[in-house]
Design a protein around this motif. Structure first.
Motif, short mmCIF file in Angstrom:
data_model
loop_
_atom_site.label_atom_id
_atom_site.label_comp_id
_atom_site.label_asym_id
_atom_site.label_seq_id
_atom_site.Cartn_x
_atom_site.Cartn_y
_atom_site.Cartn_z
N TRP A 1 9.14 -0.38 -1.39
CA TRP A 1 8.58 0.66 -0.51
C TRP A 1 9.67 1.61 -0.04
O TRP A 1 9.46 2.81 0.09
CB TRP A 1 7.86 0.00 0.66
N MET B 1 8.89 5.36 -1.37
CA MET B 1 8.43 6.30 -0.34
C MET B 1 9.54 6.78 0.56
O MET B 1 9.90 7.96 0.56
CB MET B 1 7.30 5.67 0.48
N HIS B 2 10.13 5.88 1.34
CA HIS B 2 11.05 6.30 2.39
C HIS B 2 12.20 7.15 1.88
O HIS B 2 12.44 8.26 2.37
CB HIS B 2 11.59 5.08 3.14
N ALA C 1 12.35 0.14 6.51
CA ALA C 1 11.47 -0.28 5.42
C ALA C 1 11.82 -1.72 5.09
O ALA C 1 12.31 -2.03 4.00
CB ALA C 1 11.64 0.63 4.21
N GLU D 1 7.88 1.04 10.64
CA GLU D 1 6.76 0.55 9.85
C GLU D 1 5.82 -0.25 10.75
O GLU D 1 6.18 -0.70 11.84
CB GLU D 1 7.26 -0.33 8.71
N THR E 1 0.33 5.41 7.11
CA THR E 1 0.29 6.42 6.05
C THR E 1 -0.94 7.32 6.09
O THR E 1 -0.83 8.55 6.10
CB THR E 1 0.36 5.73 4.67
N ASP F 1 5.20 -6.25 -6.64
CA ASP F 1 6.25 -5.91 -5.68
C ASP F 1 5.88 -6.20 -4.24
O ASP F 1 6.75 -6.48 -3.41
CB ASP F 1 6.62 -4.43 -5.80
N PHE F 2 4.59 -6.10 -3.91
CA PHE F 2 4.19 -6.22 -2.51
C PHE F 2 3.63 -7.60 -2.15
O PHE F 2 3.15 -7.80 -1.04
CB PHE F 2 3.20 -5.11 -2.15
N ASP G 1 -0.86 -6.99 7.91
CA ASP G 1 -0.45 -5.90 7.04
C ASP G 1 -1.44 -4.75 7.02
O ASP G 1 -1.08 -3.59 7.21
CB ASP G 1 -0.25 -6.44 5.62
#
Length: 299
Positions: free
Chosen positions: A23, A27-28, A79, A102, A131, A166-167, A180
């Motif tokens: 992430w 994104m960041h 992040a 976050e 988001t 990944d998540f 989450d």
């Protein structure tokens, strides 16, 4: 279509990024480096190689320590897992750094309270990365909802990211969808219907959890949450019912790339004006209280 923001007249906000996971990279780092409102000044992560890989495409400095990162920036973006954010964000706040946080603020309510207290005590700007709140479609939906009499609502946030990839990370697998995904849906329902005054819940947040919410205006809403179901793409949907035709919010067709310039501009504007936004640490603490109430209701 991505809307080009108006020219930025001020100097860019120098932001240090804590974290170098998927992430942070996707994104960041990319958002903060794109500017012109911000500049990615430095990256620090506990895995130095990952920090180098995240910083390199953007020419950012790789900090050898969290302290060095703080020395090189005026704002800090996080992040990292909630427990790490809750450990480090208060330190950054006490150093006078603005915070891009976050959700959730922390792994539990006590940790979230410490983050919010540090922000309040230091008087620094803070902003949550919720988001979808930065997309024009969401803003239009909430504007329309404010004009409605809502008797009830139903909603869902469903995806399969916890099944692998990944998540499917440790804290998400441990705590599940409530911690989450819950902040996103609770935030939307709280604003679109009216403030949430009570929560009942059933199910397992690691598989599927169902929330029944009572609202200040007497309405009742339902929220279904799961990160462990196989769906073609993430489903985020809110339907409002009352005397008028139902009002529906659905993110299936939105382009999340449109969120990043708005998020970046909102944060930089708040930092330069030294004025809080409505998506600050206090809002994050409010949402964490709701999550804590829901978690307790399932026990």
């Amino acid at each position: 279509m991505i809307v080009t923001p108006a020219p930025w007249a001020d100097r860019p906000v120098e932001v240090g990024l804590v974290g170098a996971g998927p992430w942070a990279r996707a994104m960041h780092a990319r958002m903060l480096a794109a500017g012109p409102e911000t500049r990615l000044a430095a990256v620090w992560a506990r895995r130095s190689e990952a920090a180098r890989e995240t910083a390199a495409p953007h020419g950012a400095h790789v900090a050898a320590s969290f302290g060095e990162l703080l020395d090189r920036c005026e704002a800090v973006a996080f992040a990292v897992p909630p427990a790490v954010q809750a450990e480090l964000a208060p330190q950054a706040a006490r150093q006078g750094k603005a915070l891009l946080l976050e959700k959730p603020l922390g792994p539990d309510l006590m940790a979230a309270q410490r983050v919010a207290d540090a922000v309040l005590g230091a008087g620094v700007v803070s902003q949550l990365v919720l988001t979808k709140r930065y997309h024009p479609v969401t803003e239009a939906f909430l504007d329309a909802a404010r004009t409605r009499e809502v008797s009830g609502a139903r909603s869902c946030y469903l995806h399969g990211a916890f099944l692998g990839g990944d998540f499917a990370t440790g804290w998400r697998l441990e705590h599940g969808a409530l911690l989450d995904l819950g902040p996103h849906l609770l935030d939307l329902l709280d604003l679109a219907v009216s403030p949430i005054t009570g929560i009942r819940s059933t199910g397992d947040p690691r598989r599927w959890i169902e929330l029944t919410l009572e609202h200040e205006n007497g309405a009742v809403s339902q929220a279904s949450l799961s990160g462990s179901v196989s769906v073609p793409r993430a489903l985020t949907r809110v339907e409002l019912f009352g005397p008028e035709t139902p009002l529906t919010y659905d993110t299936a067709e939105i382009d999340h790339e449109e969120c990043w310039p708005i998020l970046r501009r909102t944060f930089a504007t708040a930092v330069r004006a030294n004025e809080p936004t409505d998506l600050d640490a206090a809002r994050g603490l409010y949402l964490q209280r709701l999550i804590d109430q829901a978690a307790r209701a399932t026990r």
